[in-house]
Design a protein around this motif. Sequence first.
Motif, PDB file in Angstrom:
ATOM      1  N   THR A   1      -1.051   3.459  -8.419  1.00 27.40           N
ATOM      2  CA  THR A   1      -0.631   2.217  -7.780  1.00 27.40           C
ATOM      3  C   THR A   1       0.139   2.465  -6.496  1.00 27.40           C
ATOM      4  O   THR A   1       0.508   3.599  -6.171  1.00 27.40           O
ATOM      5  CB  THR A   1       0.265   1.410  -8.737  1.00 27.40           C
ATOM      6  N   ARG A   2       0.418   1.387  -5.808  1.00 26.51           N
ATOM      7  CA  ARG A   2       1.221   1.468  -4.580  1.00 26.51           C
ATOM      8  C   ARG A   2       2.607   2.022  -4.877  1.00 26.51           C
ATOM      9  O   ARG A   2       3.157   2.793  -4.085  1.00 26.51           O
ATOM     10  CB  ARG A   2       1.316   0.074  -3.940  1.00 26.51           C
TER      11      ARG A   2
ATOM     12  N   GLU B   1       4.503   5.174  -3.210  1.00 32.36           N
ATOM     13  CA  GLU B   1       5.812   4.970  -2.574  1.00 32.36           C
ATOM     14  C   GLU B   1       6.827   5.987  -3.086  1.00 32.36           C
ATOM     15  O   GLU B   1       7.585   6.579  -2.310  1.00 32.36           O
ATOM     16  CB  GLU B   1       6.306   3.547  -2.851  1.00 32.36           C
TER      17      GLU B   1
ATOM     18  N   ASP C   1       6.254   2.527   4.546  1.00 36.40           N
ATOM     19  CA  ASP C   1       5.365   1.360   4.640  1.00 36.40           C
ATOM     20  C   ASP C   1       4.185   1.626   5.568  1.00 36.40           C
ATOM     21  O   ASP C   1       3.063   1.183   5.304  1.00 36.40           O
ATOM     22  CB  ASP C   1       6.140   0.138   5.126  1.00 36.40           C
TER      23      ASP C   1
ATOM     24  N   LEU D   1       1.696   3.545   3.592  1.00 38.77           N
ATOM     25  CA  LEU D   1       1.094   2.717   2.550  1.00 38.77           C
ATOM     26  C   LEU D   1       0.144   1.689   3.149  1.00 38.77           C
ATOM     27  O   LEU D   1      -0.870   1.338   2.533  1.00 38.77           O
ATOM     28  CB  LEU D   1       2.189   2.015   1.745  1.00 38.77           C
TER      29      LEU D   1
ATOM     30  N   PHE E   1      -6.552  -0.017  -1.917  1.00 38.05           N
ATOM     31  CA  PHE E   1      -6.474  -0.093  -3.376  1.00 38.05           C
ATOM     32  C   PHE E   1      -7.586  -1.036  -3.835  1.00 38.05           C
ATOM     33  O   PHE E   1      -7.449  -2.252  -3.773  1.00 38.05           O
ATOM     34  CB  PHE E   1      -5.107  -0.614  -3.825  1.00 38.05           C
TER      35      PHE E   1
ATOM     36  N   ASP F   1      -2.727  -6.239 -10.174  1.00 36.52           N
ATOM     37  CA  ASP F   1      -2.711  -5.346  -9.021  1.00 36.52           C
ATOM     38  C   ASP F   1      -3.842  -4.324  -9.105  1.00 36.52           C
ATOM     39  O   ASP F   1      -4.101  -3.748 -10.162  1.00 36.52           O
ATOM     40  CB  ASP F   1      -1.367  -4.613  -8.949  1.00 36.52           C
TER      41      ASP F   1
ATOM     42  N   SER G   1      -5.642  -0.678  -8.052  1.00 41.80           N
ATOM     43  CA  SER G   1      -5.155   0.681  -7.884  1.00 41.80           C
ATOM     44  C   SER G   1      -6.049   1.442  -6.909  1.00 41.80           C
ATOM     45  O   SER G   1      -7.091   0.949  -6.473  1.00 41.80           O
ATOM     46  CB  SER G   1      -5.093   1.414  -9.229  1.00 41.80           C
TER      47      SER G   1
END
Length: 422
Positions: free
Chosen positions: A115-116, A120, A148, A151, A156, A165, A167
């Motif tokens: 995931t984000r 991160e 950011d 990202l 995703f 969400d 991935s």
Amino acid sequence: MGNSQSPPANPRFTSASRSFTPKELEDLKSLFASLAAQSQSNGQYISSSVFQVCFGLKGPLGDRMFDLATQGRKDDKLTFEDLVITKGTYEKGTNDEIEEFIYRLLDVTNDEILTRSDLESVLITMFDHIFHLKGSGSGSRSNCYMVDEFLNAATFSKDHEGCNDKSMSFEDFKSWCSLVPSVKKFLASLFVPPDPGRLGSQVPKLQHLENIDSSIFLLRDEYAWHIGGALSQEELEEWKLLYHSALNGSSFNTFLGNVSNNDGPTVLIIKDREGYIFGGYASQPWERHSNFYGDMKSFIFQLYPKASIFRPTGANSNLQWCAVNFSSEAIPNGFGFGGRINHFGLFLSASFDQGHTFSCTTFNSPCLSKTSQICPEVIECWGVVRKGMEHEKQDVVKGTVLERFKEDRHMLNMVGIANASE
């Protein structure tokens, strides 16, 4: 008696061992013995804490690396076989095997969903390590603004049942790595002791006159590290400021005069009125031509609000453009990268007050700003100092712009011929 047998060799260990030379295996044995002694394990295993200190890993990234290295046993014991198997895959494997390992490494929650938030967490750890190592004193909080940008370059696309969400799929990951090679370079070199020269950790030293306030510069250490991900180690030693529009004035002739004193590659960075920051790496000196020139080492990039690098695809050889004092509309005066005439990947006119950026096949790049038409607010250019080359031009006689480009002066009388060939 007589029936006792040695346990069968682990086939993965046997296969991985073949990847190393006898000297490399002996070095690994010595490393293991040293770390096992520090782990107070009677030479049997390496503990997680000792492992993470040795390789400069910490936090979720360090925990995840140890978990992968110990095959997920959760026993806090990394054996010699584990060490050889992991290094054999991670360092000696095929490109697909190495990318698969890094992809799994990024899944710090070990839920098979990248995931984000996973990315991160890893990026914050990376920045804290790299810039602390450099001695800047900046920690993860002061570097979060750059997270950011990285990202924002990621995709995703993978759906999961019961999860809103999306991935990152393995294909998403490989595409992201091509846009942020500095991240892959760092994550692919974690199994060596940390030092400023470790692959993926080098940040060019940014040189400029001492009486200049560095806050006016677009190029920050984090941006330089990002751009440097696409360069060789010898190009990451030192970059020196050649031109800045606030210091030298918005003049094409001044720009050319300043950068012509540098024989090596240059890094051009632009901030436009929309607040976007982008630019290009020119592998060849900026010289007056009536057509495209350059080589396949050049590339263009985005820095804000997205961090991405776009390298040549081989679709064409329209790499660099630099035209001055031509009167033909077929040869636009200015400089830039990629695309085609009047539809460049990135272009600044000789007036230095306007330009454009279009998607182009040269770099498979999108429009680098919010719109295709750009109005630059800040333009700066840095020279890449390569070892042994910084003193080569000290004795060169300096003259006017036309004198510095005298090898092309005859073009003024050949524009008609040049136009016919376009």
